[in-house]
Design a protein around this motif. Sequence first.
Motif, PDB file in Angstrom:
ATOM      1  N   ILE A  11       0.855  -1.191   0.000  1.00 17.91           N
ATOM      2  CA  ILE A  11       0.000   0.000   0.000  1.00 17.91           C
ATOM      3  C   ILE A  11       0.890   1.241   0.000  1.00 17.91           C
ATOM      4  CG2 ILE A  11      -1.720   1.298   1.322  1.00 17.91           C
ATOM      5  CD1 ILE A  11      -2.813  -1.367   2.302  1.00 17.91           C
ATOM      6  N   VAL A  12       0.665   2.123  -0.954  1.00 17.63           N
ATOM      7  CA  VAL A  12       1.541   3.296  -1.121  1.00 17.63           C
ATOM      8  C   VAL A  12       0.767   4.610  -1.067  1.00 17.63           C
ATOM      9  CG1 VAL A  12       3.332   2.053  -2.372  1.00 17.63           C
ATOM     10  CG2 VAL A  12       1.378   3.016  -3.636  1.00 17.63           C
ATOM     11  N   GLY A  13      -0.484   4.576  -0.607  1.00 15.46           N
ATOM     12  CA  GLY A  13      -1.242   5.819  -0.500  1.00 15.46           C
ATOM     13  C   GLY A  13      -2.660   5.560  -0.028  1.00 15.46           C
ATOM     14  N   ILE A  14      -3.281   6.601   0.558  1.00 17.27           N
ATOM     15  CA  ILE A  14      -4.657   6.449   1.031  1.00 17.27           C
ATOM     16  C   ILE A  14      -5.366   7.804   1.004  1.00 17.27           C
ATOM     17  CG2 ILE A  14      -4.106   6.797   3.486  1.00 17.27           C
ATOM     18  CD1 ILE A  14      -6.201   4.519   4.033  1.00 17.27           C
ATOM     19  N   LEU A  15      -6.616   7.771   0.610  1.00 16.72           N
ATOM     20  CA  LEU A  15      -7.473   8.964   0.611  1.00 16.72           C
ATOM     21  C   LEU A  15      -8.677   8.663   1.486  1.00 16.72           C
ATOM     22  CD1 LEU A  15      -8.378  11.766  -0.535  1.00 16.72           C
ATOM     23  CD2 LEU A  15      -9.483  10.490  -2.394  1.00 16.72           C
ATOM     24  N   LEU A  16      -8.874   9.467   2.532  1.00 15.71           N
ATOM     25  CA  LEU A  16      -9.961   9.228   3.486  1.00 15.71           C
ATOM     26  C   LEU A  16     -10.905  10.422   3.499  1.00 15.71           C
ATOM     27  CD1 LEU A  16      -7.894   7.758   6.473  1.00 15.71           C
ATOM     28  CD2 LEU A  16      -9.155   6.513   4.698  1.00 15.71           C
ATOM     29  N   VAL A  17     -12.182  10.166   3.251  1.00 18.55           N
ATOM     30  CA  VAL A  17     -13.205  11.216   3.224  1.00 18.55           C
ATOM     31  C   VAL A  17     -14.400  10.751   4.045  1.00 18.55           C
ATOM     32  CG1 VAL A  17     -14.667  12.675   1.777  1.00 18.55           C
ATOM     33  CG2 VAL A  17     -12.472  11.852   0.895  1.00 18.55           C
ATOM     34  N   HIS A  18     -14.892  11.608   4.938  1.00 19.13           N
ATOM     35  CA  HIS A  18     -16.104  11.262   5.680  1.00 19.13           C
ATOM     36  C   HIS A  18     -17.025  12.475   5.731  1.00 19.13           C
ATOM     37  CE1 HIS A  18     -14.419  13.499   9.127  1.00 19.13           C
ATOM     38  NE2 HIS A  18     -15.613  13.423   9.667  1.00 19.13           N
ATOM     39  N   LYS A  19     -18.288  12.225   5.992  1.00 24.93           N
ATOM     40  CA  LYS A  19     -19.253  13.325   6.124  1.00 24.93           C
ATOM     41  C   LYS A  19     -19.328  13.700   7.592  1.00 24.93           C
ATOM     42  CE  LYS A  19     -22.849  13.765   3.420  1.00 24.93           C
ATOM     43  NZ  LYS A  19     -24.188  13.652   2.769  1.00 24.93           N
ATOM     44  N   ASN A  20     -19.057  14.969   7.909  1.00 25.94           N
ATOM     45  CA  ASN A  20     -18.995  15.395   9.311  1.00 25.94           C
ATOM     46  C   ASN A  20     -20.364  15.858   9.815  1.00 25.94           C
ATOM     47  OD1 ASN A  20     -19.419  18.024   8.382  1.00 25.94           O
ATOM     48  ND2 ASN A  20     -17.277  18.635   8.591  1.00 25.94           N
ATOM     49  N   HIS A  21     -20.358  16.381  11.060  1.00 29.89           N
ATOM     50  CA  HIS A  21     -21.618  16.746  11.701  1.00 29.89           C
ATOM     51  C   HIS A  21     -22.289  17.958  11.063  1.00 29.89           C
ATOM     52  CE1 HIS A  21     -18.314  18.877  13.720  1.00 29.89           C
ATOM     53  NE2 HIS A  21     -19.171  19.832  13.933  1.00 29.89           N
TER      54      HIS A  21
ATOM     55  N   ASP B  32     -10.010  13.763   5.542  1.00 35.78           N
ATOM     56  CA  ASP B  32      -9.174  13.495   6.719  1.00 35.78           C
ATOM     57  C   ASP B  32      -7.713  13.253   6.347  1.00 35.78           C
ATOM     58  OD1 ASP B  32     -10.922  13.839   8.752  1.00 35.78           O
ATOM     59  OD2 ASP B  32     -11.183  11.731   9.250  1.00 35.78           O
ATOM     60  N   MET B  33      -7.489  12.571   5.229  1.00 37.33           N
ATOM     61  CA  MET B  33      -6.117  12.247   4.834  1.00 37.33           C
ATOM     62  C   MET B  33      -6.070  12.083   3.322  1.00 37.33           C
ATOM     63  SD  MET B  33      -3.664   9.089   6.177  1.00 37.33           S
ATOM     64  CE  MET B  33      -3.424   9.742   7.829  1.00 37.33           C
ATOM     65  N   ALA B  34      -5.146  12.771   2.675  1.00 43.31           N
ATOM     66  CA  ALA B  34      -4.883  12.602   1.247  1.00 43.31           C
ATOM     67  C   ALA B  34      -3.377  12.506   1.119  1.00 43.31           C
ATOM     68  CB  ALA B  34      -5.434  13.771   0.442  1.00 43.31           C
ATOM     69  N   ARG B  35      -2.883  11.297   1.097  1.00 40.43           N
ATOM     70  CA  ARG B  35      -1.429  11.127   1.184  1.00 40.43           C
ATOM     71  C   ARG B  35      -0.985   9.894   0.408  1.00 40.43           C
ATOM     72  NH1 ARG B  35       3.094  11.522   4.792  1.00 40.43           N
ATOM     73  NH2 ARG B  35       4.761  10.738   3.446  1.00 40.43           N
TER      74      ARG B  35
ATOM     75  N   ILE C  58       0.847   9.688  -7.016  1.00 42.97           N
ATOM     76  CA  ILE C  58      -0.077   8.699  -6.455  1.00 42.97           C
ATOM     77  C   ILE C  58      -1.257   9.402  -5.783  1.00 42.97           C
ATOM     78  CG2 ILE C  58      -0.317   6.916  -4.673  1.00 42.97           C
ATOM     79  CD1 ILE C  58       2.582   6.103  -5.282  1.00 42.97           C
ATOM     80  N   THR C  59      -0.973  10.484  -5.070  1.00 43.42           N
ATOM     81  CA  THR C  59      -2.050  11.254  -4.427  1.00 43.42           C
ATOM     82  C   THR C  59      -3.039  11.744  -5.470  1.00 43.42           C
ATOM     83  OG1 THR C  59      -0.496  11.979  -2.722  1.00 43.42           O
ATOM     84  CG2 THR C  59      -2.564  13.187  -2.884  1.00 43.42           C
TER      85      THR C  59
END
Length: 450
Positions: free
Chosen positions: A339-349, A356-359, A365-366
């Motif tokens: 695994i060489v990268g991760i993009l994390l998206v969530h819906k907040n309150h 949350d993370m784009a790396r 890769i990003t």
Amino acid sequence: MDIKGFIQDFMASEAVQKTADEIQAIDPTDAIKHSYILEQVIEEKKKELKSLDDETKASPWRMFRRYMEYFRMYYVYIGMVHPLFSAGRDRIEEWRAAVDEYEKLFDGYFPYVSLVTESMFPKVRHLIPADLLELSGDPDRYIIAAYQVMLPEGDGGVEDYPLEVAGVMSFSLRDMDDEVVVCIDWIRSDREHADANAMDALMAEMFYMIKDTPVSGIVFDMSFEETLDIDYDGEGDEQLAMSPLSSLMERWYFEASLIPDEELITDAGSLKKLLDIDPEGDSKVRIEFIDKMTDEEFADITRRYIEEEPGVYDNGIPFAGRRRYDKKMSCFAKKNGAIVGILLVHKNHRNEYYVDMARGDSDGITMEMIMTAIEEISGRISDDQQVIIPVKREFVADFTAQYLPDARPTVMIRSTLLAPDPEEDIDSDEWAEFAENIDKIMPDIKDEVD
């Protein structure tokens, strides 16, 4: 985008300078005055409790009514001294001792302030956003709740004294440039229990919990809207006043300042325009969505990126787990089986999509992960859906400046409490001596309180 340059220009602007000039330091003599008067009242209440007859002491319900009066006074008491001065720390430890005594009186049945465990989440959800509760596994994050005991008429039994959550607080310890900073993420009180001083109890408990931790400062960020409270006079006219949060920060000697937030606001429509970009990809990289990732892989990669760039990402992400994130926007990159990268998206309150993370191990890769996510959302999210992008990383700042020029920064009100200079700190004896001679220093005080 030159973030440092933007901040410098923002802070030098006429509007910010005018606001800064209007912020007045709190006069400590006012706190001393109130503390001195309240101390006498509390001593009288102590004597009254000790002199109660055996019959009253034998009835915890009657004793409870009298003790609550005494206990509530501590909220005012601890809020009237600087919590990081020696005397302030003494006051907070006295308050905690009073809480322990109060809880012991009823065999622990009435907790007033306690840590929120997962089993208690349903009871506090109405006062704290779910996306903060999901980060509670982080060992450096603390969520505490204050309770209000509802008093019925008569001398009822235990079942007649229900507990209700009156306030919730979340704070975390963050390592920033080799210094520990306490970040208050959230503090709210139920309006129905506003007179219970729940937020003061939560603040005192926080200071008690960190009393053995050397911290360089404590910060709490608010949006401009959160600093104001709108009241109606019954005839439709609006009246603006300080919000409970602003009043709380003032009582606890936080100093407010305007700061540009490290987040940019854009919309899904602007993001979809990025599909015209043709980034140079890596044929060996494969993008997959987060539901194909194992819990162990998720924890390992997020921890690695957090350790590589401390202070950029929330430490609680590995503990929140991958199921927190949108399965159609969150993805990861694999190359040669790793695994060489991760993009994390969530819906907040606030119903915003939050990145949350784009790396990735490389900027290319990003970009590939971002483009994959945008392609997935283009047909299912309206163009005006708000998206929040943190800009703490240089790549993200450059990317948003180049491809999202209309993204706008938000402005926050940052309340900061800095640790006092040890050379100027005072102890309880000095404070008591000052209070004892306060009539000589301020002869008009006696007239004011009579």
